[in-house]
Each structure stands twice: as structure tokens, then as C-alpha cells.
Scaffold this motif. Structure first.
Motif, PDB file in Angstrom:
ATOM      1  N   ARG A 127       0.844  -1.205   0.000  1.00  0.00           N
ATOM      2  CA  ARG A 127       0.000   0.000   0.000  1.00  0.00           C
ATOM      3  C   ARG A 127       0.875   1.249   0.000  1.00  0.00           C
ATOM      4  O   ARG A 127       0.608   2.194  -0.726  1.00  0.00           O
ATOM      5  N   TYR A 128       1.934   1.255   0.805  1.00  0.00           N
ATOM      6  CA  TYR A 128       2.822   2.420   0.847  1.00  0.00           C
ATOM      7  C   TYR A 128       3.398   2.692  -0.540  1.00  0.00           C
ATOM      8  O   TYR A 128       3.378   3.831  -1.021  1.00  0.00           O
ATOM      9  N   VAL A 129       3.891   1.656  -1.181  1.00  0.00           N
ATOM     10  CA  VAL A 129       4.525   1.839  -2.489  1.00  0.00           C
ATOM     11  C   VAL A 129       3.489   2.241  -3.542  1.00  0.00           C
ATOM     12  O   VAL A 129       3.712   3.171  -4.315  1.00  0.00           O
ATOM     13  N   SER A 130       2.344   1.572  -3.559  1.00  0.00           N
ATOM     14  CA  SER A 130       1.343   1.918  -4.581  1.00  0.00           C
ATOM     15  C   SER A 130       0.760   3.310  -4.344  1.00  0.00           C
ATOM     16  O   SER A 130       0.380   3.990  -5.299  1.00  0.00           O
ATOM     17  N   ASP A 131       0.715   3.765  -3.087  1.00  0.00           N
ATOM     18  CA  ASP A 131       0.251   5.129  -2.808  1.00  0.00           C
ATOM     19  C   ASP A 131       1.196   6.187  -3.380  1.00  0.00           C
ATOM     20  O   ASP A 131       0.804   7.337  -3.561  1.00  0.00           O
ATOM     21  N   LEU A 132       2.429   5.812  -3.675  1.00  0.00           N
ATOM     22  CA  LEU A 132       3.359   6.751  -4.301  1.00  0.00           C
ATOM     23  C   LEU A 132       2.972   7.013  -5.756  1.00  0.00           C
ATOM     24  O   LEU A 132       3.400   7.999  -6.346  1.00  0.00           O
ATOM     25  N   VAL A 133       2.176   6.139  -6.320  1.00  0.00           N
ATOM     26  CA  VAL A 133       1.663   6.334  -7.672  1.00  0.00           C
ATOM     27  C   VAL A 133       0.368   7.126  -7.613  1.00  0.00           C
ATOM     28  O   VAL A 133       0.214   8.147  -8.263  1.00  0.00           O
ATOM     29  N   TYR A 134      -0.562   6.648  -6.806  1.00  0.00           N
ATOM     30  CA  TYR A 134      -1.849   7.321  -6.697  1.00  0.00           C
ATOM     31  C   TYR A 134      -2.434   7.019  -5.330  1.00  0.00           C
ATOM     32  O   TYR A 134      -2.634   5.867  -4.991  1.00  0.00           O
ATOM     33  N   SER A 135      -2.695   8.041  -4.564  1.00  0.00           N
ATOM     34  CA  SER A 135      -3.273   7.866  -3.237  1.00  0.00           C
ATOM     35  C   SER A 135      -4.616   8.583  -3.179  1.00  0.00           C
ATOM     36  O   SER A 135      -4.999   9.297  -4.096  1.00  0.00           O
ATOM     37  N   ASP A 136      -5.307   8.393  -2.084  1.00  0.00           N
ATOM     38  CA  ASP A 136      -6.601   9.052  -1.895  1.00  0.00           C
ATOM     39  C   ASP A 136      -6.469  10.577  -1.927  1.00  0.00           C
ATOM     40  O   ASP A 136      -7.423  11.269  -2.255  1.00  0.00           O
ATOM     41  N   GLU A 137      -5.299  11.074  -1.579  1.00  0.00           N
ATOM     42  CA  GLU A 137      -5.066  12.526  -1.601  1.00  0.00           C
ATOM     43  C   GLU A 137      -4.717  13.021  -3.006  1.00  0.00           C
ATOM     44  O   GLU A 137      -4.412  14.195  -3.192  1.00  0.00           O
ATOM     45  N   GLU A 138      -4.749  12.116  -3.973  1.00  0.00           N
ATOM     46  CA  GLU A 138      -4.422  12.438  -5.366  1.00  0.00           C
ATOM     47  C   GLU A 138      -3.034  13.042  -5.518  1.00  0.00           C
ATOM     48  O   GLU A 138      -2.799  13.965  -6.285  1.00  0.00           O
ATOM     49  N   ARG A 139      -2.108  12.505  -4.741  1.00  0.00           N
ATOM     50  CA  ARG A 139      -0.714  12.894  -4.892  1.00  0.00           C
ATOM     51  C   ARG A 139       0.018  11.698  -5.480  1.00  0.00           C
ATOM     52  O   ARG A 139      -0.410  10.573  -5.329  1.00  0.00           O
TER      53      ARG A 139
END
Length: 134
Positions: free
Chosen positions: A59-71
Motif C-alpha cells: 500500500r505504501y509503495v502503490s500510494d506513491l503512484v496514486y493515493s486518496d489525496e491524489e498525490r
């Protein structure tokens, strides 16, 4: 298709170490036209950390692509459309998604659908993206 053959012969964390070198060159290309690129630096840091044995979640790594905060790299890629950095953002996003896929496989976390679509064929796509960059 050379990248795929080179990487799949390696254990997952060694694949990430090899991709960290690729990502580092992409970050350099991005910073030529976008000196403020914390998303690129964060992506590179995560790839290096995991490749060097660090304990990151998928989740940490995939959030670097697209997270709920749209960053993340995907947002920066859309902002770079038509700009010199677009290709590098695109390739970096592919590399990060592939590493996220490796991490999810190792941790056994439930894999989100966008990461579940990633696989070794993503390395062929990354190879094509890198060839377009020169």
C-alpha cells in the motif's frame, strides 16, 4: 524486451535494486525541467529502500503512484502531458507500479485491482518507454 529477461532471472529485491538505477536516471531527467519533484524522489527512495531490504508495505509503495489525496507520480504524469518530462514520469510510474506488485506478492497483502493488473509484461512496457526516452 531485454529488461524483462534481465530482471525476472533475479530475486524480487534484486529486481528492485536494478530498477532503482533506472529510476535514478529518470529522476535526473525529470529534475532537468522540474526541479521540484518530491513525488519522483519519494518513488526512488521507496524503490531503493525495499530493494535494500527495508520493510515497506505494498500500500505504501502503490500510494506513491496514486493515493486518496491524489498525490503521486500519476498526478505529476498528467500535469506533465506534452512537456519534456512526460516520458520520464510515465516510465517512473511504470517502475513504481512494478515494484509495488513485487512488494504485494512478498507481503501477501490484498492487492488492489490497479496493481493486480501489473506483472512481468510491465517490464516490456517499461523497456519501450525507456527506448522512447533514448
Amino acid at each position: 524486451m531485454k529488461l524483462r529477461a534481465e530482471l525476472i532471472a533475479l530475486p524480487p529485491r534484486q529486481q528492485a535494486r536494478r530498477l532503482a538505477a533506472v529510476a535514478a536516471s529518470l529522476v535526473i531527467q525529470i529534475k532537468r525541467t522540474e526541479p521540484h519533484a518530491p513525488e519522483a524522489e519519494a518513488a526512488l527512495a521507496a524503490i531503493r529502500t525495499w530493494g535494500d531490504g527495508g520493510g515497506l508495505t505494498g500500500r505504501y509503495v502503490s500510494d506513491l503512484v496514486y493515493s486518496d489525496e491524489e498525490r503521486g507520480t500519476l498526478r505529476r504524469l498528467s500535469e506533465a502531458a506534452g512537456k519534456p518530462s512526460e516520458g520520464a514520469w510515465n516510465a517512473l510510474t511504470t517502475a513504481v507500479m512494478y515494484v509495488a506488485w513485487l512488494v504485494y506478492q512478498e507481503t501477501g497483502e490484498p492487492m488492489p485491482s490497479d496493481v493486480n493488473e501489473v506483472g512481468e509484461d510491465s517490464l516490456d512496457f517499461l523497456d519501450e518507454q525507456l527506448a522512447q526516452l533514448g
